[in-house]
Design an enzyme around this catalytic site. Sequence first.
Site, PDB file in Angstrom:
ATOM      1  N   CYS A  90     -30.069 190.151 -39.936  1.00 45.37           N
ATOM      2  CA  CYS A  90     -28.952 190.190 -40.871  1.00 45.37           C
ATOM      3  C   CYS A  90     -27.726 189.506 -40.276  1.00 45.37           C
ATOM      4  O   CYS A  90     -27.577 189.433 -39.066  1.00 45.37           O
ATOM      5  CB  CYS A  90     -28.591 191.620 -41.201  1.00 45.37           C
ATOM      6  SG  CYS A  90     -29.980 192.590 -41.759  1.00 45.37           S
ATOM      7  N   ARG A 124     -30.003 182.351 -39.095  1.00 52.49           N
ATOM      8  CA  ARG A 124     -30.535 183.624 -38.612  1.00 52.49           C
ATOM      9  C   ARG A 124     -31.686 184.128 -39.479  1.00 52.49           C
ATOM     10  O   ARG A 124     -32.398 185.045 -39.096  1.00 52.49           O
ATOM     11  CB  ARG A 124     -29.419 184.696 -38.613  1.00 52.49           C
ATOM     12  CG  ARG A 124     -28.315 184.409 -37.625  1.00 52.49           C
ATOM     13  CD  ARG A 124     -27.099 185.267 -37.911  1.00 52.49           C
ATOM     14  NE  ARG A 124     -27.302 186.667 -37.635  1.00 52.49           N
ATOM     15  CZ  ARG A 124     -27.066 187.264 -36.478  1.00 52.49           C
ATOM     16  NH1 ARG A 124     -26.613 186.551 -35.469  1.00 52.49           N
ATOM     17  NH2 ARG A 124     -27.268 188.546 -36.313  1.00 52.49           N
ATOM     18  N   TRP A 170     -31.865 190.534 -43.857  1.00 52.16           N
ATOM     19  CA  TRP A 170     -33.251 190.231 -43.497  1.00 52.16           C
ATOM     20  C   TRP A 170     -33.927 191.584 -43.454  1.00 52.16           C
ATOM     21  O   TRP A 170     -33.705 192.367 -42.547  1.00 52.16           O
ATOM     22  CB  TRP A 170     -33.299 189.523 -42.143  1.00 52.16           C
ATOM     23  CG  TRP A 170     -34.561 188.783 -41.926  1.00 52.16           C
ATOM     24  CD1 TRP A 170     -34.958 187.639 -42.555  1.00 52.16           C
ATOM     25  CD2 TRP A 170     -35.614 189.119 -41.011  1.00 52.16           C
ATOM     26  NE1 TRP A 170     -36.180 187.248 -42.074  1.00 52.16           N
ATOM     27  CE2 TRP A 170     -36.609 188.131 -41.137  1.00 52.16           C
ATOM     28  CE3 TRP A 170     -35.808 190.145 -40.115  1.00 52.16           C
ATOM     29  CZ2 TRP A 170     -37.775 188.153 -40.393  1.00 52.16           C
ATOM     30  CZ3 TRP A 170     -36.971 190.171 -39.375  1.00 52.16           C
ATOM     31  CH2 TRP A 170     -37.942 189.175 -39.521  1.00 52.16           C
ATOM     32  N   ASN A 177     -25.763 195.742 -39.744  1.00 52.61           N
ATOM     33  CA  ASN A 177     -26.867 195.054 -39.085  1.00 52.61           C
ATOM     34  C   ASN A 177     -27.410 196.020 -38.041  1.00 52.61           C
ATOM     35  O   ASN A 177     -26.631 196.605 -37.300  1.00 52.61           O
ATOM     36  CB  ASN A 177     -26.319 193.781 -38.412  1.00 52.61           C
ATOM     37  CG  ASN A 177     -27.417 192.930 -37.861  1.00 52.61           C
ATOM     38  OD1 ASN A 177     -28.597 193.220 -38.048  1.00 52.61           O
ATOM     39  ND2 ASN A 177     -27.043 191.862 -37.192  1.00 52.61           N
ATOM     40  N   GLY A 178     -28.726 196.235 -37.992  1.00 49.04           N
ATOM     41  CA  GLY A 178     -29.298 197.158 -37.015  1.00 49.04           C
ATOM     42  C   GLY A 178     -30.248 198.134 -37.689  1.00 49.04           C
ATOM     43  O   GLY A 178     -30.676 197.911 -38.822  1.00 49.04           O
ATOM     44  N   GLU A 215     -51.866 183.444 -22.601  1.00 48.47           N
ATOM     45  CA  GLU A 215     -50.617 183.191 -23.315  1.00 48.47           C
ATOM     46  C   GLU A 215     -49.721 182.229 -22.523  1.00 48.47           C
ATOM     47  O   GLU A 215     -49.099 181.336 -23.097  1.00 48.47           O
ATOM     48  CB  GLU A 215     -49.906 184.532 -23.587  1.00 48.47           C
ATOM     49  CG  GLU A 215     -48.533 184.438 -24.223  1.00 48.47           C
ATOM     50  CD  GLU A 215     -48.510 183.766 -25.583  1.00 48.47           C
ATOM     51  OE1 GLU A 215     -49.572 183.511 -26.181  1.00 48.47           O
ATOM     52  OE2 GLU A 215     -47.393 183.446 -26.052  1.00 48.47           O
ATOM     53  N   LYS A 217     -48.464 178.656 -23.992  1.00 44.05           N
ATOM     54  CA  LYS A 217     -47.045 178.255 -24.077  1.00 44.05           C
ATOM     55  C   LYS A 217     -46.849 176.875 -23.448  1.00 44.05           C
ATOM     56  O   LYS A 217     -46.176 176.023 -24.009  1.00 44.05           O
ATOM     57  CB  LYS A 217     -46.143 179.236 -23.334  1.00 44.05           C
ATOM     58  CG  LYS A 217     -45.705 180.519 -23.962  1.00 44.05           C
ATOM     59  CD  LYS A 217     -44.917 180.517 -25.212  1.00 44.05           C
ATOM     60  CE  LYS A 217     -45.768 180.270 -26.415  1.00 44.05           C
ATOM     61  NZ  LYS A 217     -46.141 181.401 -27.216  1.00 44.05           N
ATOM     62  N   GLU A 252     -48.417 174.097 -25.619  1.00 43.71           N
ATOM     63  CA  GLU A 252     -47.721 173.891 -26.886  1.00 43.71           C
ATOM     64  C   GLU A 252     -46.482 173.023 -26.761  1.00 43.71           C
ATOM     65  O   GLU A 252     -46.246 172.168 -27.600  1.00 43.71           O
ATOM     66  CB  GLU A 252     -47.234 175.246 -27.437  1.00 43.71           C
ATOM     67  CG  GLU A 252     -48.246 176.041 -28.182  1.00 43.71           C
ATOM     68  CD  GLU A 252     -47.602 177.248 -28.854  1.00 43.71           C
ATOM     69  OE1 GLU A 252     -47.091 178.124 -28.131  1.00 43.71           O
ATOM     70  OE2 GLU A 252     -47.607 177.305 -30.090  1.00 43.71           O
ATOM     71  N   HIS A 303     -67.002 181.456 -10.952  1.00 43.88           N
ATOM     72  CA  HIS A 303     -68.153 181.032 -11.760  1.00 43.88           C
ATOM     73  C   HIS A 303     -67.943 179.654 -12.383  1.00 43.88           C
ATOM     74  O   HIS A 303     -68.628 179.293 -13.329  1.00 43.88           O
ATOM     75  CB  HIS A 303     -68.433 182.070 -12.849  1.00 43.88           C
ATOM     76  CG  HIS A 303     -68.747 183.419 -12.285  1.00 43.88           C
ATOM     77  ND1 HIS A 303     -69.929 183.703 -11.632  1.00 43.88           N
ATOM     78  CD2 HIS A 303     -67.999 184.553 -12.217  1.00 43.88           C
ATOM     79  CE1 HIS A 303     -69.905 184.962 -11.211  1.00 43.88           C
ATOM     80  NE2 HIS A 303     -68.745 185.488 -11.551  1.00 43.88           N
ATOM     81  N   LYS A 328     -44.544 176.347 -37.706  1.00 46.74           N
ATOM     82  CA  LYS A 328     -44.230 177.750 -37.407  1.00 46.74           C
ATOM     83  C   LYS A 328     -45.238 178.680 -38.072  1.00 46.74           C
ATOM     84  O   LYS A 328     -45.649 179.666 -37.493  1.00 46.74           O
ATOM     85  CB  LYS A 328     -42.800 178.079 -37.853  1.00 46.74           C
ATOM     86  CG  LYS A 328     -42.344 179.470 -37.466  1.00 46.74           C
ATOM     87  CD  LYS A 328     -42.225 179.623 -35.949  1.00 46.74           C
ATOM     88  CE  LYS A 328     -41.969 181.040 -35.496  1.00 46.74           C
ATOM     89  NZ  LYS A 328     -42.320 181.263 -34.087  1.00 46.74           N
TER      90      LYS A 328
HETATM   91  C1  AGP Z   1     -47.398 180.620 -30.859  1.00 48.45           C
HETATM   92  O1  AGP Z   1     -46.526 180.102 -29.929  1.00 48.45           O
HETATM   93  C2  AGP Z   1     -47.928 179.665 -31.840  1.00 48.45           C
HETATM   94  N1  AGP Z   1     -46.924 178.935 -32.486  1.00 48.45           N
HETATM   95  C3  AGP Z   1     -49.125 180.083 -32.665  1.00 48.45           C
HETATM   96  O2  AGP Z   1     -50.181 180.257 -31.777  1.00 48.45           O
HETATM   97  C4  AGP Z   1     -48.994 181.351 -33.532  1.00 48.45           C
HETATM   98  O3  AGP Z   1     -48.942 182.485 -32.721  1.00 48.45           O
HETATM   99  C5  AGP Z   1     -50.196 181.430 -34.504  1.00 48.45           C
HETATM  100  O4  AGP Z   1     -50.192 180.308 -35.339  1.00 48.45           O
HETATM  101  C6  AGP Z   1     -50.208 182.696 -35.317  1.00 48.45           C
HETATM  102  O5  AGP Z   1     -49.075 182.806 -36.106  1.00 48.45           O
HETATM  103  P1  AGP Z   1     -48.733 184.162 -36.849  1.00 48.45           P
HETATM  104  O6  AGP Z   1     -48.455 185.189 -35.802  1.00 48.45           O
HETATM  105  O7  AGP Z   1     -47.523 183.851 -37.682  1.00 48.45           O
HETATM  106  O8  AGP Z   1     -49.911 184.548 -37.680  1.00 48.45           O
END
Ligand code: AGP
Length: 608
Positions: free
Chosen positions: A2, A27, A74, A100-101, A481, A485, A488, A504, A603
């Site tokens: 928010c 935001r 939001w 907000n909160g 993960e 990162k 990506e 292995h 995204k």
């Molecule tokens: C994460 O950094 C990525 N952009 C991607 O792996 C993402 O987590 C994946 O596409 C799933 O998205 P979601 O959580 O919106 O379903």
Amino acid sequence: MCGIVGYVGKDNAKSVLVESLKRLEYRGYDSAGVALLTDEGIRTFKKVGKIRDFQVELNKINLYSNIGIAHTRWATHGKPVINNAHPHLSCDGKVALVHNGIIENYSSLKEELLSKGHNFVSDTDTEVIVHLIEEELKSENSFFSAFLKALSRLKGSFAISVITVLEPDKVFCARKDSPLVVGLGDGENFVASDVPAFLPYTNRVVFLEDGEVAVLSKDEVSFYDFSGVPLSKEVMTVPWSISQAEKGGYKHFMLKEIYEQPKAVADAIRGNSGWFEEGAPLDFNFEQLEGIHIVACGTSYHAGLIAKFYIESFSRVPVNVDYASEFRYRDPVISDKTLIVGITQSGETADTLAALRLGKERGATTLAICNVIGSTATREADGTIYTYAGPEISVASTKAFTTQLTSLFLFALWLGKVRGALKQEEFESLYGELLELPSKLESFLNTERKEGTVKELALNFYKAKDVLYLGRHVNYPIALEGALKLKEISYIHAEGYPSGEMKHGPIALIDERMPVIFLATKGRVYEKVVSNMEEVKARKGKVISVLNPSCKEANNLTDYPIYVPEVNEFLSPILNVVPLQLFAYYIADFLGYEVDQPRNLAKSVTVE
Ligand code: AGP
């Protein structure tokens, strides 16, 4: 997240407020609203959807006022509909408030206020605050003291701005665990949740701290603590452009979001602790639960892999974790005693939605773990656990991941309790350690801000061709993960492996040019990880470790240590991932890439 704006001054508040709201659009929001103090009392206007459409509507209304408050919402409690949009009004319409909160004790306050005859029109936690102020006004002799009295009854986080016909030339504000900043103008003053809101008018600002109140009038601003004791505050001049200010002075949204994690995790804890008193997060017979299938993609899938450890260890319910894109092609065993948990930050990922739908078709109950209220997953699933990360703008997910883990940890604790698999003392100890996590995250990030250990490490390795990430148990998914990162945003080849698997196959890759990042914090597999480090050292690999200061054995084998505070091993992934996020961020930035918008990625991936 928010956005709040308040204005008192010499100009038309309506235009100033809407223009200011537009500068908070980054935001994220789903609805907006304005309250203006006029000779006829308070007038409010609200709209679901875009601010530019709201502005067109407001422009048609002939109304002049020099004082008002405004909000972009939001949704957290209650759907994104007009009634839930702020500002909220007291029953007599004399007080308007934006917030907000998250108000943690809103249910009990609402019950109390309903019994005293207050009439609620929204499903929000916010609305209790304005009724509480109205209630306190019955016994207090000034608006200010009623405002303070109401604040003293609130639990949770809040940034609040209020106007009232009882003090028609003032805006009252307060902050606890949610940002609020005052802008000092000439014959006008501003308040907002973020500096860009009023930056075209002034760059002289006062940041409110937790437990502080500001009272704005046209020509002055006074500051107090929550008991009404006056405070003197430092005025700062911010040298930022609007685009810098949107990122809170950070170079990229990703870095800002990494640094937001202590607060985001605290919000996820606050937002999801209610089940322990109020009951199940969804309507399902958890005693008969036979198994859980977790379906998710990318970073959310990694959260699912860790959730398997949480749920199986705390509740003894068996868990399968599938890439959502694979789930429907493997003919999974599903019954009406199965729970399908879809983890998705956006709530719009096509593969995850399809997997949830398949579960439903086969008679299972579905639960979404989601960050975006009103998204498709939350509408279609039988129940939703929100993660309260606030909007995540950078494509590379950071705070959405740590809040998923926090929410899933709480869900597993809750399930363990209701299934009788977790003893009360175990529950209390794990929950207690979770409550300490935000301050440990904060402490790591503060040290990094001062010392720049990870940044320096990235400077050493940004030309690497491959990086190997190794971890075990709950930190194996963190190795995955960390590698994701890096891939990506820096386009460097990286792989995550369980460190015991290295011998292995991947061990063949190790030589003096290969950086190997170990997750080597304290836990049941610590000694095993140390042995795996020996194997890498013996082959002249460069060892980088995320470890605790007390991990002497690991330290002796490490070329580049990154120290993180010690936490319970189940919580360590939430802390250990942060240096890996920073490592990927700095490498991408040193390489000059578009950190927030990496090539080929979106995204939310809304196609199969
Ligand atoms: C994460 O950094 C990525 N952009 C991607 O792996 C993402 O987590 C994946 O596409 C799933 O998205 P979601 O959580 O919106 O379903």
